[in-house]
Write a protein that holds these residues in place. Structure first.
Motif, PDB file in Angstrom:
ATOM      1  N   PRO A 279      23.386   1.158  -5.641  1.00  0.00           N
ATOM      2  CA  PRO A 279      24.198   2.256  -6.173  1.00  0.00           C
ATOM      3  C   PRO A 279      25.644   1.790  -6.384  1.00  0.00           C
ATOM      4  O   PRO A 279      26.049   0.773  -5.839  1.00  0.00           O
ATOM      5  CB  PRO A 279      24.122   3.310  -5.075  1.00  0.00           C
ATOM      6  N   LEU A 280      26.361   2.564  -7.155  1.00  0.00           N
ATOM      7  CA  LEU A 280      27.784   2.299  -7.327  1.00  0.00           C
ATOM      8  C   LEU A 280      28.488   2.598  -6.005  1.00  0.00           C
ATOM      9  O   LEU A 280      28.262   3.664  -5.431  1.00  0.00           O
ATOM     10  CB  LEU A 280      28.303   3.249  -8.419  1.00  0.00           C
ATOM     11  N   LEU A 281      29.303   1.681  -5.535  1.00  0.00           N
ATOM     12  CA  LEU A 281      29.951   1.916  -4.244  1.00  0.00           C
ATOM     13  C   LEU A 281      31.004   3.015  -4.341  1.00  0.00           C
ATOM     14  O   LEU A 281      31.630   3.186  -5.382  1.00  0.00           O
ATOM     15  CB  LEU A 281      30.616   0.631  -3.744  1.00  0.00           C
ATOM     16  N   GLN A 285      33.804   2.333   0.458  1.00  0.00           N
ATOM     17  CA  GLN A 285      32.895   1.189   0.623  1.00  0.00           C
ATOM     18  C   GLN A 285      33.444  -0.026  -0.099  1.00  0.00           C
ATOM     19  O   GLN A 285      33.417  -1.144   0.424  1.00  0.00           O
ATOM     20  CB  GLN A 285      31.505   1.539   0.066  1.00  0.00           C
ATOM     21  N   THR A 310      27.114   8.141  11.093  1.00  0.00           N
ATOM     22  CA  THR A 310      25.809   7.944  10.459  1.00  0.00           C
ATOM     23  C   THR A 310      25.846   8.565   9.073  1.00  0.00           C
ATOM     24  O   THR A 310      26.322   9.679   8.921  1.00  0.00           O
ATOM     25  CB  THR A 310      24.708   8.663  11.268  1.00  0.00           C
ATOM     26  N   GLY A 311      25.352   7.839   8.090  1.00  0.00           N
ATOM     27  CA  GLY A 311      25.320   8.388   6.743  1.00  0.00           C
ATOM     28  C   GLY A 311      26.597   8.132   5.952  1.00  0.00           C
ATOM     29  O   GLY A 311      26.738   8.593   4.830  1.00  0.00           O
ATOM     30  N   GLY A 313      27.449   5.244   4.921  1.00  0.00           N
ATOM     31  CA  GLY A 313      27.228   4.145   3.978  1.00  0.00           C
ATOM     32  C   GLY A 313      27.432   2.758   4.541  1.00  0.00           C
ATOM     33  O   GLY A 313      27.675   1.816   3.799  1.00  0.00           O
ATOM     34  N   LYS A 314      27.292   2.605   5.879  1.00  0.00           N
ATOM     35  CA  LYS A 314      27.476   1.285   6.499  1.00  0.00           C
ATOM     36  C   LYS A 314      26.397   0.303   6.040  1.00  0.00           C
ATOM     37  O   LYS A 314      26.697  -0.834   5.690  1.00  0.00           O
ATOM     38  CB  LYS A 314      27.442   1.398   8.031  1.00  0.00           C
ATOM     39  N   GLU A 316      24.733   0.211   3.371  1.00  0.00           N
ATOM     40  CA  GLU A 316      24.988  -0.225   1.996  1.00  0.00           C
ATOM     41  C   GLU A 316      26.030  -1.353   1.992  1.00  0.00           C
ATOM     42  O   GLU A 316      25.914  -2.319   1.232  1.00  0.00           O
ATOM     43  CB  GLU A 316      25.456   0.969   1.164  1.00  0.00           C
ATOM     44  N   ARG A 348      14.898  -1.200   2.600  1.00  0.00           N
ATOM     45  CA  ARG A 348      16.139  -1.407   1.850  1.00  0.00           C
ATOM     46  C   ARG A 348      16.466  -2.883   1.706  1.00  0.00           C
ATOM     47  O   ARG A 348      16.858  -3.341   0.635  1.00  0.00           O
ATOM     48  CB  ARG A 348      17.290  -0.648   2.506  1.00  0.00           C
ATOM     49  N   VAL A 465      28.251   9.900   2.664  1.00  0.00           N
ATOM     50  CA  VAL A 465      28.102   9.663   1.225  1.00  0.00           C
ATOM     51  C   VAL A 465      27.494  10.902   0.576  1.00  0.00           C
ATOM     52  O   VAL A 465      26.340  11.241   0.820  1.00  0.00           O
ATOM     53  CB  VAL A 465      27.200   8.442   0.953  1.00  0.00           C
ATOM     54  N   ALA A 467      26.804  11.490  -2.557  1.00  0.00           N
ATOM     55  CA  ALA A 467      25.835  11.230  -3.628  1.00  0.00           C
ATOM     56  C   ALA A 467      24.402  11.226  -3.109  1.00  0.00           C
ATOM     57  O   ALA A 467      23.460  11.443  -3.859  1.00  0.00           O
ATOM     58  CB  ALA A 467      26.155   9.898  -4.295  1.00  0.00           C
ATOM     59  N   ALA A 468      24.243  10.980  -1.799  1.00  0.00           N
ATOM     60  CA  ALA A 468      22.901  10.887  -1.245  1.00  0.00           C
ATOM     61  C   ALA A 468      22.265  12.260  -1.040  1.00  0.00           C
ATOM     62  O   ALA A 468      21.070  12.372  -0.824  1.00  0.00           O
ATOM     63  CB  ALA A 468      22.945  10.133   0.081  1.00  0.00           C
TER      64      ALA A 468
HETATM   65  P1  ADP Z   1      24.794   4.443   7.420  1.00  0.00           P
HETATM   66  O1  ADP Z   1      24.260   3.048   7.548  1.00  0.00           O
HETATM   67  O2  ADP Z   1      26.276   4.537   7.728  1.00  0.00           O
HETATM   68  O3  ADP Z   1      24.012   5.465   8.159  1.00  0.00           O
HETATM   69  P2  ADP Z   1      23.716   4.356   4.727  1.00  0.00           P
HETATM   70  O4  ADP Z   1      24.198   3.098   4.093  1.00  0.00           O
HETATM   71  O5  ADP Z   1      22.331   4.386   5.232  1.00  0.00           O
HETATM   72  O6  ADP Z   1      24.728   4.832   5.864  1.00  0.00           O
HETATM   73  O7  ADP Z   1      23.940   5.535   3.669  1.00  0.00           O
HETATM   74  C1  ADP Z   1      23.447   6.851   3.871  1.00  0.00           C
HETATM   75  C2  ADP Z   1      22.684   7.293   2.631  1.00  0.00           C
HETATM   76  O8  ADP Z   1      23.552   7.252   1.492  1.00  0.00           O
HETATM   77  C3  ADP Z   1      21.527   6.396   2.286  1.00  0.00           C
HETATM   78  O9  ADP Z   1      20.472   7.187   1.805  1.00  0.00           O
HETATM   79  C4  ADP Z   1      22.068   5.497   1.194  1.00  0.00           C
HETATM   80  O10 ADP Z   1      21.049   5.058   0.310  1.00  0.00           O
HETATM   81  C5  ADP Z   1      23.038   6.392   0.492  1.00  0.00           C
HETATM   82  N1  ADP Z   1      24.187   5.661  -0.075  1.00  0.00           N
HETATM   83  C6  ADP Z   1      24.967   4.768   0.545  1.00  0.00           C
HETATM   84  N2  ADP Z   1      25.956   4.337  -0.253  1.00  0.00           N
HETATM   85  C7  ADP Z   1      25.791   4.989  -1.417  1.00  0.00           C
HETATM   86  C8  ADP Z   1      26.511   4.997  -2.671  1.00  0.00           C
HETATM   87  N3  ADP Z   1      27.594   4.227  -2.838  1.00  0.00           N
HETATM   88  N4  ADP Z   1      26.046   5.785  -3.639  1.00  0.00           N
HETATM   89  C9  ADP Z   1      24.961   6.566  -3.469  1.00  0.00           C
HETATM   90  N5  ADP Z   1      24.242   6.614  -2.324  1.00  0.00           N
HETATM   91  C10 ADP Z   1      24.647   5.842  -1.308  1.00  0.00           C
END
Ligand code: ADP
Ligand code: ZN
Ligand code: ZN
Length: 814
Positions: A279-281, A285, A310-311, A313-314, A316, A348, A465, A467-468
């Protein structure tokens, strides 16, 4: 000229490195090779640490065999093993062995055999040993260890060996893992010749009884011609309907060859990952990733704390950082707590690095593990994902090491060498000039302290995030209601459920949603708590909770003891008794109150009964149960969209453990448990029951306020001299006889006290010896000494006395 080598024998009795020489005719030994060497009267495996011009001993012994032409450890790993041995006060043997895949490194084993049938010993241990050898014949050390359990037998066995009653020799078992080979078939003749053979087979006895066989054989050759390269035997059978006899017949006739080819066992094969577009950061991020790349680019070792809920975007960010690393021709190691190795995480990484991901986990067979290790060594992997031990994958040029949930206790090894993956990863990253990312929503206080003081670069993700989410709005953390159980008692409610939790559970079940009831079982029933004021009975000297041992209350830090008081020392109430609730009781209570509810227990016992975590989890995730009742195991990494209620039956059970990390653990666990509620569209709710509603670990967890918690806790740590302000080292003495354990601990304490004075270490202190909180495990008594100071591990000299263990930077003092 003779080549002399420094070799670390893989034998527990080997103190460090020994000098050997290469015999004539054996060449090409390189640093990191696994070899067989004589050691004392045994033959053992050893690792080549380096070469030297002149040995320190007049006569050296010769290397006997090279077990693998390629090095089994890189030079970076050899350096790391030496660092671990020195820092964690462990043997080099144990550190090197920890880095090799299970089944490759073998320790020499003793073999015992009865030599004198007529001897009648008096000592019971000797009698038992002789009886075992008479009944079962030759036995290995491991078998005797199993037979004797906690009973110490090795000394008596040694006596019998010296007096000639028992014979002992040593054997070196061969590695139990080896490359998997598959049988392949290839043409032994040219295309033209093969075509001629096919024609003659097809015409052979058109009407004869040999026809079917000739037809099958012709089809084998046709299949090989079509393929144009060697084919696995199974494929040949499948495409020609032929049998092994046909292949052999053709091979004997000289038309084809049977060859063996090495293949890799890949636990991910058979799973298809659709390559995923990243996805686009988000802006945050992106900023964080740029910081990391700016260290990666010039090969600068740098440590980051990626701090985000949590959630946020770590993961990612880990994925992008790993891709940046791979783009520079280097590799990434991603560590996760074992239980968090969820299908989502594997999915992932698998879809971002198709065919280039190596997976390590405890359910792999030894062979599969060995092959992941070999693919890492061959440079065929970009990313290795796994628990603590995945840090030791022999990747040629590691550029990135990630620790997800860096605060997790599973990063500390539970047996010698007691290394911590976080510290070890950083030492490794420094020698590799690599980037190290520590990710967490509730960082370890030591990590956080270093980040606040600029020793670790702080990288923050402050928002979930959006967008999720289906509606594009970031989900909120669920509200937490703290229920004061003392009020419940005053209002006449003696149930383990408060009125509020009862009502919430009723609502949740009526709406056909799911609930989790969480019980922190560690330290259950050992603290004595006043039900009127909520205070545990504490040590007057250390103010840590006393623990009950029958009728006695004991302080595990200073040995203070007293009987159980009749009245609360704080408020004089008589409602004072040990705590204690188990998952079974909670389940029974739910079933009594809500007869229709489908319950599922998830704790260590239930997992042992049902077999696997995933089965239980899958059962709950697919909504075949309404209420999940579990211990701290359920706190981690679950993504359960139907859960809208989390009830914490008694929040402080873990707080009452006399351990300096108890508040930190409870804060982390509560934060994670609370995060389980409301992961989806429906809002979630958390009810936290407690007798200590004002404790900062609980109020901060309820408010999702990590900085506030860190401020409070850091203040306490500073006042009491705990990390990050003082470092700790613990020495543990374990023996079946309590007085032996105590005497050894006392003797060591005396030696260490003298050493502290001698070296003028005014900042270093020693407490103990005292019995451990878990004073007896597996039939052995445990006593401990705790050293505290700027570098307390350095005081510990090797080898340690029998039955003693050194734990530098312990994460628990229980
Ligand atoms: P964490 O590791 O902090 O819990 P995640 O990386 O799992 O966070 O991100 C949470 C959700 O958001 C996941 O479903 C992931 O696919 C989504 N996500 C993360 N970064 C982006 C982004 N830049 N754009 C869209 N969706 C994203
Ligand atoms: Zn009281
Ligand atoms: Zn005390």
């Amino acid at each position: 000229m003779t080549t002399f080598l420094e070799i670390a024998p893989l034998a527990p009795s080997a103190k460090s490195i020994f000098h050997y020489h290469l015999p004539d005719g054996m060449e090409n030994v390189v640093q990191g090779n696994l070899v067989v060497v004589p050691f004392g009267s045994q033959k053992v495996q050893g690792v080549v640490m380096g070469s030297i011009l002149r040995p320190e001993v007049p006569v050296t012994r010769a290397v006997e065999e090279i077990l693998d032409p390629l090095p089994v450890l890189t030079s970076f790993q050899l350096h790391l093993a030496k660092w671990m041995a020195n820092y964690y006060r462990a043997t080099l043997d144990s550190c090197l062995s920890a880095m090799l895949p299970p089944g490759l490194a073998r320790h020499a084993e003793g073999l015992y055999e009865l030599a004198d049938e007529s001897y009648r010993p008096e000592k019971p241990v000797q009698q038992r040993l002789i009886k075992l050898l008479r009944e079962r014949g030759v036995l290995r050390t491991g078998q005797l260890r199993t037979a004797f359990g906690p009973v110490e037998w090795e000394r008596e066995a040694g006596r019998l060996v010296r007096s000639g009653v028992v014979r002992r020799c040593s054997v070196l078992p061969p590695p139990s893992v080896r490359p998997k080979k598959i049988r392949m078939v290839q043409l032994a003749v040219s295309r033209r010749e093969a075509e001629a053979v096919i024609a003659s087979l097809q015409s052979e006895g058109i009407s004869s009884a040999r026809r079917p066989a000739a037809q099958r054989r012709a089809r084998i050759l046709e299949a090989l011609l079509d393929e144009g390269k060697p084919l696995a035997v199974e494929w040949v059978y499948a495409s020609s309907n032929a049998k092994l006899g046909d292949v052999k017949w053709l091979a004997e006739a000289g038309w084809l060859d049977l060859v063996y080819e090495e293949t890799m066992r890949d636990p991910l094969s058979g799973r298809s990952f659709s390559a995923a577009e990243p996805p686009l950061l988000t802006g945050e991020q992106n900023a964080v990733l740029r910081m990391m790349v700016s260290a990666l680019e010039p090969r600068r070792a740098e440590r980051f704390l990626l701090f985000g809920i949590t959630g946020s975007g770590k993961t990612e960010v880990y994925l992008r950082a790993a891709a940046e690393t791979a783009a520079r021709g280097r590799q990434a190691i991603v560590l996760v707590p074992e239980i968090a190795l969820t299908p989502q995480m594997v999915q992932r990484f698998g879809s971002r690095f198709p065919g280039r991901l190596g997976l390590v986990h405890s359910r792999l067979s030894q062979g599969e593990r060995y092959d992941v290790w070999r693919r890492a060594r061959a440079g065929n992997l970009d990313v290795v994902l796994g628990p603590r031990s995945a840090l030791f994958s022999p990747l040629p040029d590691v550029g990135l090491i990630v620790l997800d949930e860096e605060h997790d206790a599973s990063y500390k090894a539970g047996s010698a060498p007691f290394y911590h993956a976080r510290e070890t990863a950083w030492e490794y990253a420094r020698t590799l000039k690599a980037v190290c990312i520590l990710g967490s929503a509730t960082p370890d206080l030591v990590t956080y302290h270093l980040a606040e003081n600029g020793k670790i670069t702080l990288a923050r993700l402050t928002r979930r995030v959006a967008a999720a989410m289906p509606d594009g709005r970031p989900p909120q953390l669920p509200p937490v209601e703290i229920v004061d159980m003392r009020q419940e008692l005053r209002a006449g409610n003696r149930s383990m459920f408060s009125r509020s939790l009862h009502a919430a559970l009723k609502d949740c079940l009526e709406r056909k949603e799911q609930a989790i009831l969480f019980l922190n079982r560690r330290g259950m029933a050992s603290a004595v708590v006043c039900r009127s004021c909520g205070k545990p009975v504490a040590c007057p000297r250390c103010s840590l909770p006393l623990t009950s041992h029958g009728e006695i209350l004991l302080c595990h830090h200073c040995s203070y003891r007293r009987g159980i008081p009749v009245r609360c020392p704080n408020c004089a109430s008589t409602a004072i008794r040990p705590l204690g609730t188990g998952t079974r009781q909670v389940e029974a209570e739910v079933q009594r109150l809500f007869p229709g509810a489908r319950t599922l227990r998830w704790d260590r016992d239930a997992v042992e009964e049902a077999g696997e975590h995933d089965i239980l989890l899958e059962h709950f995730a697919s909504h075949r149960a309404d209420v999940l009742i579990g211990t701290q195991m359920i706190a981690k990494g679950l993504d359960l969209p139907h859960v809208t209620l989390v009830g914490i039956i008694l929040a402080e059970l873990g707080l009452l453990l006399p351990d300096y990390r108890s508040p930190e653990r409870i804060f982390q666990v509560l934060g994670q448990v609370a995060g389980r509620a409301g992961r989806a569209a429906q809002p979630g709710k958390v009810v936290l029951q407690t007798y200590l509603p004002d404790h900062y670990a609980l109020t901060c967890a309820a408010a999702h306020d990590f900085p506030a918690f860190a401020r409070m806790e850091t203040g306490h740590r500073r006042a009491l001299g705990y990390p990050p302000f003082q470092n700790l080292a613990r020495l543990l003495f374990v023996h079946t006889n309590e007085s032996v354990a105590r005497e050894r601990a006392e003797a060591m304490a005396g030696t260490l006290r003298a050493r502290i004075v001698e070296q003028g270490l005014v900042e270093t202190s020693l407490t103990g010896p005292v019995p451990c909180f878990f004073e007896k495990i597996g039939g052995r008594f445990r006593w401990q000494i705790v050293l505290r100071g700027p570098s307390p591990g350095a005081l510990i000299e090797l080898p340690l006395p029998e039955g003693a263990q050194a734990d530098v930077d312990p994460v628990t003092l229980l």
